[in-house]
Design a protein around this motif. Sequence first.
Motif, PDB file in Angstrom:
ATOM      1  N   ALA A   4       0.844  -1.190   0.000  1.00 44.57           N
ATOM      2  CA  ALA A   4       0.000   0.000   0.000  1.00 44.57           C
ATOM      3  C   ALA A   4       0.882   1.244   0.000  1.00 44.57           C
ATOM      4  N   GLY A   5       0.300   2.379  -0.391  1.00 47.90           N
ATOM      5  CA  GLY A   5       1.032   3.637  -0.376  1.00 47.90           C
ATOM      6  C   GLY A   5       0.293   4.707  -1.135  1.00 47.90           C
ATOM      7  N   PRO A   6       0.689   5.932  -0.930  1.00 48.03           N
ATOM      8  CA  PRO A   6       1.728   6.365   0.031  1.00 48.03           C
ATOM      9  C   PRO A   6       1.218   6.291   1.466  1.00 48.03           C
ATOM     10  N   ILE A   7       2.149   6.085   2.393  1.00 50.32           N
ATOM     11  CA  ILE A   7       1.824   5.957   3.818  1.00 50.32           C
ATOM     12  C   ILE A   7       2.739   6.885   4.600  1.00 50.32           C
ATOM     13  N   GLU A   8       2.136   7.654   5.494  1.00 52.27           N
ATOM     14  CA  GLU A   8       2.907   8.589   6.303  1.00 52.27           C
ATOM     15  C   GLU A   8       3.619   7.871   7.458  1.00 52.27           C
ATOM     16  N   ALA A   9       4.630   8.550   8.000  1.00 51.63           N
ATOM     17  CA  ALA A   9       5.389   7.982   9.126  1.00 51.63           C
ATOM     18  C   ALA A   9       4.473   7.791  10.333  1.00 51.63           C
ATOM     19  N   GLY A  10       4.815   6.808  11.162  1.00 48.99           N
ATOM     20  CA  GLY A  10       4.035   6.547  12.369  1.00 48.99           C
ATOM     21  C   GLY A  10       3.609   5.092  12.450  1.00 48.99           C
ATOM     22  N   ARG A  11       2.581   4.836  13.234  1.00 52.26           N
ATOM     23  CA  ARG A  11       2.124   3.479  13.458  1.00 52.26           C
ATOM     24  C   ARG A  11       1.283   2.994  12.283  1.00 52.26           C
ATOM     25  N   VAL A  12       1.677   1.832  11.760  1.00 55.18           N
ATOM     26  CA  VAL A  12       0.964   1.236  10.635  1.00 55.18           C
ATOM     27  C   VAL A  12       0.509  -0.163  11.053  1.00 55.18           C
ATOM     28  N   PRO A  13      -0.767  -0.355  11.367  1.00 50.26           N
ATOM     29  CA  PRO A  13      -1.250  -1.685  11.760  1.00 50.26           C
ATOM     30  C   PRO A  13      -1.403  -2.597  10.541  1.00 50.26           C
ATOM     31  N   PHE A  14      -1.319  -3.896  10.777  1.00 51.79           N
ATOM     32  CA  PHE A  14      -1.531  -4.868   9.699  1.00 51.79           C
ATOM     33  C   PHE A  14      -2.210  -6.112  10.266  1.00 51.79           C
ATOM     34  N   SER A  15      -2.873  -6.856   9.398  1.00 47.02           N
ATOM     35  CA  SER A  15      -3.487  -8.121   9.783  1.00 47.02           C
ATOM     36  C   SER A  15      -3.607  -9.028   8.557  1.00 47.02           C
ATOM     37  N   PHE A  16      -3.436 -10.319   8.789  1.00 53.06           N
ATOM     38  CA  PHE A  16      -3.554 -11.316   7.736  1.00 53.06           C
ATOM     39  C   PHE A  16      -4.330 -12.512   8.293  1.00 53.06           C
ATOM     40  N   ASP A  17      -5.152 -13.129   7.448  1.00 49.85           N
ATOM     41  CA  ASP A  17      -5.864 -14.317   7.899  1.00 49.85           C
ATOM     42  C   ASP A  17      -5.114 -15.575   7.475  1.00 49.85           C
ATOM     43  N   SER A  18      -5.605 -16.721   7.949  1.00 48.43           N
ATOM     44  CA  SER A  18      -4.978 -18.013   7.646  1.00 48.43           C
ATOM     45  C   SER A  18      -5.830 -18.850   6.706  1.00 48.43           C
ATOM     46  N   MET A  19      -6.782 -18.229   6.039  1.00 46.56           N
ATOM     47  CA  MET A  19      -7.701 -18.968   5.183  1.00 46.56           C
ATOM     48  C   MET A  19      -7.045 -19.363   3.854  1.00 46.56           C
ATOM     49  N   SER A  20      -7.379 -20.552   3.401  1.00 44.78           N
ATOM     50  CA  SER A  20      -6.937 -21.006   2.091  1.00 44.78           C
ATOM     51  C   SER A  20      -7.894 -20.470   1.034  1.00 44.78           C
ATOM     52  N   GLU A  21      -7.582 -20.703  -0.244  1.00 46.81           N
ATOM     53  CA  GLU A  21      -8.468 -20.245  -1.308  1.00 46.81           C
ATOM     54  C   GLU A  21      -9.815 -20.954  -1.235  1.00 46.81           C
ATOM     55  N   ALA A  22      -9.825 -22.145  -0.611  1.00 45.70           N
ATOM     56  CA  ALA A  22     -11.073 -22.906  -0.482  1.00 45.70           C
ATOM     57  C   ALA A  22     -11.898 -22.450   0.715  1.00 45.70           C
ATOM     58  N   GLY A  23     -11.335 -21.502   1.496  1.00 44.34           N
ATOM     59  CA  GLY A  23     -12.067 -20.977   2.641  1.00 44.34           C
ATOM     60  C   GLY A  23     -11.901 -21.778   3.912  1.00 44.34           C
ATOM     61  N   THR A  24     -10.866 -22.612   3.981  1.00 47.24           N
ATOM     62  CA  THR A  24     -10.601 -23.402   5.188  1.00 47.24           C
ATOM     63  C   THR A  24      -9.424 -22.811   5.953  1.00 47.24           C
ATOM     64  N   LEU A  25      -9.458 -22.984   7.276  1.00 45.70           N
ATOM     65  CA  LEU A  25      -8.396 -22.433   8.128  1.00 45.70           C
ATOM     66  C   LEU A  25      -7.133 -23.281   8.004  1.00 45.70           C
ATOM     67  N   GLN A  26      -5.996 -22.626   7.755  1.00 49.02           N
ATOM     68  CA  GLN A  26      -4.714 -23.306   7.597  1.00 49.02           C
ATOM     69  C   GLN A  26      -3.850 -23.140   8.833  1.00 49.02           C
ATOM     70  N   ALA A  27      -3.080 -24.177   9.124  1.00 49.45           N
ATOM     71  CA  ALA A  27      -2.126 -24.098  10.235  1.00 49.45           C
ATOM     72  C   ALA A  27      -0.776 -23.659   9.662  1.00 49.45           C
ATOM     73  N   LEU A  28      -0.556 -22.368   9.653  1.00 53.70           N
ATOM     74  CA  LEU A  28       0.666 -21.825   9.061  1.00 53.70           C
ATOM     75  C   LEU A  28       1.808 -21.694  10.056  1.00 53.70           C
ATOM     76  N   GLY A  29       1.490 -21.771  11.354  1.00 50.51           N
ATOM     77  CA  GLY A  29       2.530 -21.650  12.373  1.00 50.51           C
ATOM     78  C   GLY A  29       3.020 -20.224  12.529  1.00 50.51           C
ATOM     79  N   ASN A  30       4.148 -20.067  13.186  1.00 48.91           N
ATOM     80  CA  ASN A  30       4.734 -18.740  13.375  1.00 48.91           C
ATOM     81  C   ASN A  30       5.337 -18.245  12.068  1.00 48.91           C
ATOM     82  N   LEU A  31       5.161 -16.962  11.797  1.00 49.33           N
ATOM     83  CA  LEU A  31       5.656 -16.368  10.564  1.00 49.33           C
ATOM     84  C   LEU A  31       6.446 -15.107  10.872  1.00 49.33           C
ATOM     85  N   THR A  32       7.510 -14.872  10.103  1.00 55.64           N
ATOM     86  CA  THR A  32       8.354 -13.701  10.296  1.00 55.64           C
ATOM     87  C   THR A  32       7.824 -12.522   9.495  1.00 55.64           C
ATOM     88  N   VAL A  33       7.791 -11.350  10.138  1.00 58.33           N
ATOM     89  CA  VAL A  33       7.330 -10.125   9.483  1.00 58.33           C
ATOM     90  C   VAL A  33       8.507  -9.467   8.773  1.00 58.33           C
TER      91      VAL A  33
END
Length: 216
Positions: free
Chosen positions: A141-170
Motif C-alpha cells: 500500500a502507499g503512500p503511507i505517512e510515518a508513524g504506526r501502521v497496523p496490519f493483519s492477515f488471515d490463515s484462510m486457504s483459497e477454499a475458505g478453510t483455516l490453515q495451520a501456518l505456524g509462526n511467521l516472520t514479518v
Amino acid sequence: MSTVQSTLPPGLVRAQPANATGGGSLDQSSFLKLMTAQLKFQDPFDPVDNKEMVGQMAQFSSVAGIAEMNQSLKSISASFSGTRLSEASQFIGKTVLADSNVAAPDADGIYRGEIDLAGRSEKLTIDLVDSTGKVVRSRTAGPIEAGRVPFSFDSMSEAGTLQALGNLTVRVSGGSANSIATWLPVSAVGLSPAGTGPVLNTPVGPVDVATVRGVS
C-alpha cells in the motif's frame, strides 16, 4: 570412694566432643553471653584490651546487620515476586502487543501487528514469511505517512478453510521501520531465568511484562 564432681563457672558450658553438632550460627544472645563470660573471667592482671573489645562488638554488629538486611531483602523480593506474578496472571487467555518480528495466529487464525514507520513511504510492502523463506502472505500500500501502521492477515486457504501456518516472520520493504510489534496470545506466566520479573509465555517465546504495549 568419693565422687569428684566437676563444676563450671556460671555462664560457661562444657566443651562438646569433636563429633558434636551445634546450631551452626552465633546469634546476638549467644554473643552477649560469650562477651559477658569473657569479661567476668578475664585475667585481672592482663585484661582484655578496650580497642579489641570494641572491635569485636563492631564486627559482630556489622555481620548481624548484614544478615538482617539480607533476610529483609529476601522477604521483600518474595513479596514483590508473588504480587507481580499475580498481576501477570491476568494476561492469561488474552493477546498482548509486544516487540517482535515474529507473528503467531490468534484463536481465529489472524496474524496482527503494527510497524512504527520511520518516514513516509510511497509504496510499503509487508510480508509474512515461513521458516523456508517462502512469502505466505503479502500486502502493499502507499503512500503511507510515518508513524504506526497496523496490519493483519488471515490463515484462510483459497477454499475458505483455516490453515495451520505456524509462526511467521514479518518482513518490511519499501520503507524503514523503527520497530515491529505483533499481537501474541498468552498461554501462561512464569518468572524470568534472569530474575528480572514475571514473563508471559507466548508461541514465539517469553515476553517481559514490562515490554507489553497493549492488551486485547
